[in-house]
Design a protein around this motif. Structure first.
Motif, short mmCIF file in Angstrom:
data_model
loop_
_atom_site.label_atom_id
_atom_site.label_comp_id
_atom_site.label_asym_id
_atom_site.label_seq_id
_atom_site.Cartn_x
_atom_site.Cartn_y
_atom_site.Cartn_z
N ALA A 109 -44.94 -1.57 -10.53
CA ALA A 109 -44.37 -1.44 -9.01
C ALA A 109 -45.90 -2.34 -8.38
O ALA A 109 -47.01 -2.34 -9.03
CB ALA A 109 -44.76 -0.08 -7.99
N PRO A 110 -45.13 -3.32 -7.94
CA PRO A 110 -43.55 -3.95 -7.35
C PRO A 110 -42.90 -4.82 -7.51
O PRO A 110 -41.98 -5.43 -7.27
CB PRO A 110 -44.22 -3.97 -5.59
CG PRO A 110 -45.33 -4.86 -5.61
CD PRO A 110 -45.98 -3.94 -6.07
N PHE A 111 -43.46 -4.92 -9.10
CA PHE A 111 -42.45 -6.46 -9.52
C PHE A 111 -41.49 -5.83 -10.49
O PHE A 111 -41.46 -6.82 -11.58
CB PHE A 111 -43.62 -6.92 -9.96
CG PHE A 111 -44.67 -7.15 -9.01
CD1 PHE A 111 -44.20 -8.22 -7.93
CD2 PHE A 111 -46.04 -7.12 -9.30
CE1 PHE A 111 -45.33 -8.84 -7.39
CE2 PHE A 111 -46.89 -7.16 -8.15
CZ PHE A 111 -47.06 -7.79 -7.28
N GLN A 112 -41.11 -4.14 -10.97
CA GLN A 112 -40.02 -4.10 -11.48
C GLN A 112 -39.44 -5.01 -12.13
O GLN A 112 -38.64 -4.92 -13.83
CB GLN A 112 -39.57 -2.86 -11.75
CG GLN A 112 -40.71 -1.37 -11.56
CD GLN A 112 -41.72 -1.53 -10.64
OE1 GLN A 112 -41.67 -1.96 -9.89
NE2 GLN A 112 -42.09 -0.23 -10.48
N GLN A 113 -38.99 -5.44 -11.25
CA GLN A 113 -37.80 -6.23 -11.89
C GLN A 113 -38.28 -8.21 -12.85
O GLN A 113 -37.38 -8.73 -12.87
CB GLN A 113 -37.15 -6.97 -10.40
CG GLN A 113 -36.33 -6.03 -9.62
CD GLN A 113 -35.65 -5.41 -11.13
OE1 GLN A 113 -34.60 -5.60 -11.33
NE2 GLN A 113 -35.93 -3.78 -10.53
N GLN A 114 -39.34 -7.81 -12.40
CA GLN A 114 -39.86 -9.03 -13.08
C GLN A 114 -39.69 -9.03 -14.64
O GLN A 114 -40.23 -8.27 -15.29
CB GLN A 114 -41.62 -9.54 -13.22
CG GLN A 114 -42.20 -10.12 -13.66
CD GLN A 114 -42.35 -11.84 -12.72
OE1 GLN A 114 -41.91 -11.64 -11.93
NE2 GLN A 114 -42.16 -12.92 -13.04
N PRO A 115 -39.07 -10.09 -15.30
CA PRO A 115 -39.31 -10.11 -16.99
C PRO A 115 -39.88 -10.51 -17.55
O PRO A 115 -40.95 -11.66 -17.09
CB PRO A 115 -37.18 -10.82 -16.66
CG PRO A 115 -37.31 -12.16 -16.24
CD PRO A 115 -38.92 -11.76 -14.39
N TYR A 116 -39.94 -10.36 -18.87
CA TYR A 116 -40.80 -11.67 -19.71
C TYR A 116 -40.01 -12.24 -20.30
O TYR A 116 -38.71 -12.99 -20.14
CB TYR A 116 -39.96 -10.04 -21.16
CG TYR A 116 -41.50 -8.98 -21.29
CD1 TYR A 116 -42.74 -9.79 -22.29
CD2 TYR A 116 -40.67 -7.88 -20.91
CE1 TYR A 116 -43.53 -8.09 -21.88
CE2 TYR A 116 -41.56 -6.85 -21.19
CZ TYR A 116 -43.43 -7.02 -21.12
OH TYR A 116 -44.39 -6.09 -21.19
#
Length: 284
Positions: free
Chosen positions: A203-210
């Motif tokens: 959090a708060p970057f859960q949408q950041q992908p590999y």
């Protein structure tokens, strides 16, 4: 003190070179673009890969056809040292440039090919021949990323990577800074954490992908010539990734993140996956 003074001079020299390149790049628009598809027959994991048949057509020809649809490219050529590849490409209508069998990698092969062609190009984009489903729009966006980034000498593309594929060594991963510049590329898990698990970002970057690095390398033409004169660098050799030499010498790489559902052909079993996707997308 003498050693410190010597180090200061070396660092100052490096800064001067970078400032020279930045000044040179800021004054150029980099409008004329050539696409080069380097193709060699020999491969440790997959000999003859460029000529593998995908729905009855050599893989490298599929890639050439996709590249020819890109609107930013004034010319597309295949660069090879193998007459079998050259013959198959010419039969399909592709322009072929024969290059030395001594080229150590695709980047050097691209540089040699461009030096043998007439015309003064500002940008050279290396399009990997094992990406038969590369979208022409991604090629165009990668070229424009470099054209719109005068402080960069190289641009490329990445796409989100499923968690179950992050640990695969054949998939090259990338991490970026907050401005879309590459920080590092690796065949290992990147980014990694202290327990080695592949999991969502905190959090708060859960949408950041590999991020998976796609097979595109877009060079400023003058820098490409300079790059080929540079000595190999430690991380480049350790990871076996050519683009790390750009970062290790202090230059910037602009990265765009795109949606690209198909990966390249790394191993023979990938062919069936690509064929199925082609049928689904009507590219037969």
């Amino acid at each position: 003190m003498r050693g410190f003074a010597g180090l200061t001079l070396v660092l100052a020299g490096g800064v001067a070179i970078l400032l020279k390149w930045k000044k040179r790049l800021l004054g150029r628009k980099r409008l004329r673009v050539i696409g080069v598809i380097p193709a060699r027959f020999q491969s440790a994991r997959f000999p003859g890969k460029p000529l593998v048949s995908i729905l009855g057509k050599p893989m490298v020809v599929h890639t050439w056809e996709q590249a020819c649809k890109a609107t930013t490219l004034q010319k597309v050529v295949v660069a090879t040292d193998d007459e079998r590849i050259a013959s198959a490409c010419r039969k399909a209508g592709a322009e072929v440039v024969m290059t030395s069998s001594e080229c150590p990698n695709g980047t050097v092969r691209c540089h040699e090919a461009v030096t043998k062609l007439p015309g003064d190009y500002d940008v050279v984009i290396n399009i990997q021949g094992d990406e038969p489903l590369i979208e022409p729009e991604i090629i165009d966006d990668t070229v424009r990323a470099l054209q719109n980034s005068p402080d960069c000498v190289y641009s490329t593309a990445c796409t989100p990577l499923d968690h179950e594929r992050v640990e695969q060594r054949t998939r090259v991963k990338c991490i970026l800074d907050r401005h879309g510049h590459a920080i590092y590329f690796s065949r290992g898990v990147l980014p990694a954490n202290k327990d080695g698990a592949v999991r969502p970002f905190p959090a708060p970057f859960q949408q950041q992908p590999y991020l998976l690095h796609l097979g595109l390398a877009c060079f400023d033409r003058a820098f490409l010539a300079e790059y080929c004169r540079m000595a190999p660098t430690p991380l480049m050799l350790m990871e076996d990734l050519e683009q790390l030499k750009v970062l290790e010498n202090g230059y910037k790489i602009k990265v765009i993140v795109v949606e690209h559902n198909a990966h390249g052909v790394d191993e023979p079993e990938d062919v069936a996956v690509i064929e199925q996707k082609m049928r689904e997308e009507g590219l037969t």
